[in-house]
Design a protein around this motif. Structure first.
Motif, PDB file in Angstrom:
ATOM      1  N   GLU A  92       4.418  -3.592  -6.072  1.00  0.00           N
ATOM      2  CA  GLU A  92       5.055  -4.802  -6.590  1.00  0.00           C
ATOM      3  C   GLU A  92       4.860  -5.933  -5.585  1.00  0.00           C
ATOM      4  OE1 GLU A  92       9.523  -6.416  -7.832  1.00  0.00           O
ATOM      5  OE2 GLU A  92       9.228  -4.375  -7.125  1.00  0.00           O
ATOM      6  N   LEU A 124       1.377  -7.686  -2.905  1.00  0.00           N
ATOM      7  CA  LEU A 124       1.350  -9.114  -2.593  1.00  0.00           C
ATOM      8  C   LEU A 124       0.122  -9.461  -1.764  1.00  0.00           C
ATOM      9  CD1 LEU A 124       2.710 -11.877  -2.692  1.00  0.00           C
ATOM     10  CD2 LEU A 124       3.979 -11.238  -0.623  1.00  0.00           C
ATOM     11  N   THR A 132       5.973  -8.377  -3.443  1.00  0.00           N
ATOM     12  CA  THR A 132       7.286  -8.696  -2.892  1.00  0.00           C
ATOM     13  C   THR A 132       7.194  -9.022  -1.410  1.00  0.00           C
ATOM     14  OG1 THR A 132       8.304  -7.153  -4.459  1.00  0.00           O
ATOM     15  CG2 THR A 132       9.654  -7.844  -2.599  1.00  0.00           C
ATOM     16  N   THR A 152       8.664 -13.468  -4.888  1.00  0.00           N
ATOM     17  CA  THR A 152       9.782 -12.543  -5.022  1.00  0.00           C
ATOM     18  C   THR A 152      10.224 -12.106  -3.631  1.00  0.00           C
ATOM     19  OG1 THR A 152       9.002 -11.741  -7.161  1.00  0.00           O
ATOM     20  CG2 THR A 152      10.519 -10.310  -5.957  1.00  0.00           C
ATOM     21  N   VAL A 153      11.515 -12.264  -3.331  1.00  0.00           N
ATOM     22  CA  VAL A 153      12.030 -12.028  -1.987  1.00  0.00           C
ATOM     23  C   VAL A 153      13.264 -11.131  -2.063  1.00  0.00           C
ATOM     24  CG1 VAL A 153      12.975 -13.118   0.088  1.00  0.00           C
ATOM     25  CG2 VAL A 153      11.236 -14.320  -1.266  1.00  0.00           C
ATOM     26  N   ARG A 154      13.309 -10.108  -1.235  1.00  0.00           N
ATOM     27  CA  ARG A 154      14.521  -9.292  -1.120  1.00  0.00           C
ATOM     28  C   ARG A 154      14.497  -8.524   0.187  1.00  0.00           C
ATOM     29  NH1 ARG A 154      13.650  -3.865  -2.981  1.00  0.00           N
ATOM     30  NH2 ARG A 154      11.687  -3.571  -4.129  1.00  0.00           N
ATOM     31  N   SER A 164       4.390  -6.568   0.773  1.00  0.00           N
ATOM     32  CA  SER A 164       3.894  -5.402   0.044  1.00  0.00           C
ATOM     33  C   SER A 164       2.372  -5.463  -0.097  1.00  0.00           C
ATOM     34  CB  SER A 164       4.532  -5.329  -1.347  1.00  0.00           C
ATOM     35  OG  SER A 164       4.032  -6.365  -2.171  1.00  0.00           O
ATOM     36  N   HIS A 188      14.507  -4.999   2.200  1.00  0.00           N
ATOM     37  CA  HIS A 188      14.029  -3.640   1.937  1.00  0.00           C
ATOM     38  C   HIS A 188      15.193  -2.656   2.012  1.00  0.00           C
ATOM     39  CE1 HIS A 188      11.315  -0.208   1.866  1.00  0.00           C
ATOM     40  NE2 HIS A 188      10.316  -1.038   1.634  1.00  0.00           N
ATOM     41  N   PHE A 238       9.613  -8.630   1.683  1.00  0.00           N
ATOM     42  CA  PHE A 238      10.851  -8.025   2.156  1.00  0.00           C
ATOM     43  C   PHE A 238      11.217  -8.696   3.477  1.00  0.00           C
ATOM     44  CE2 PHE A 238       8.622  -4.762  -0.292  1.00  0.00           C
ATOM     45  CZ  PHE A 238       9.598  -4.366  -1.198  1.00  0.00           C
TER      46      PHE A 238
END
Length: 204
Positions: free
Chosen positions: A106, A167, A108, A132-134, A164, A136, A110
């Protein structure tokens, strides 16, 4: 599990100029060091990003695997990473932004690291740019330890960006050495977003 617990153990078996290389720039007045401790073919694409983020203004330090195969064995975890030239660059800056590669598909970013304010600025800039940011779910990939290379600048706190594989695939023609020389619009959008975050934090 890493093969080598630190840089001294690594150089007992690996040869600089054949198996790995180190590239650094310690720029006077730079508050930020942009770093890739697992660059080259260890976590492909990370050193290109770290150097692009540094541009002509920031300090940078990249440790790059250059072996024909088995570059993963050159990985020294960030809390043990102690290559002296890279440590000097980070210690000469107020804070560091560390670029890493994560293996999920995905696309992303992290984000981690101990500097919560700078993380927030970079997170928001990346979100504004459509990424997309979050955080881990693996605590080992959150970059919060004071021993982590990203947290070893003069303020004791930095930012870790785990990108990722999905990405990083969008940033280059491919993740092999030749493909990484041909970067996409998404690559430059990511670099610009990190610059926006640093600028909002008053660091650029």
């Amino acid at each position: 599990m890493d093969k080598y617990s630190n840089f001294e153990a690594l150089i007992a078996e690996q040869t600089e100029g054949r198996d790995f290389r180190v590239r650094v720039a310690l720029r006077e007045g730079a508050m930020v060091a942009s770093i890739a401790p697992h660059g080259g073919a260890i976590e492909p694409g990370t050193s290109e990003l770290a150097i692009a983020i540094a541009g002509n203004q920031l300090s940078f330090a990249v440790f790059e695997g250059t072996k024909a195969t088995q570059n993963r064995e050159l990985h020294i975890t960030s809390t043990n990473f102690d290559e002296p030239r890279c440590i000097e660059v980070v210690a000469g800056a107020r804070t560091a932004v560390a670029i890493h590669g994560e293996n999920s598909q995905e696309a992303t970013v992290f984000t981690g690291g101990a500097d919560m304010m700078l993380r927030s600025h970079i997170n928001n800039a990346l979100l504004d740019a459509g990424f997309t940011v979050r955080e881990h779910e693996n605590p080992n990939l959150q970059g919060k330890s004071p021993l982590n290379i990203c947290n070893r600048g003069t303020n004791g706190a930095g930012v870790q960006l785990e990108l990722s594989r999905g990405l990083r695939n969008t940033f280059f023609e491919s993740l092999n050495a030749a493909g990484r020389a041909r970067q996409t619009q998404e690559f430059h959008q990511f670099v610009d977003a990190v610059h926006q975050g640093l600028s909002r934090a008053g660091l650029l």
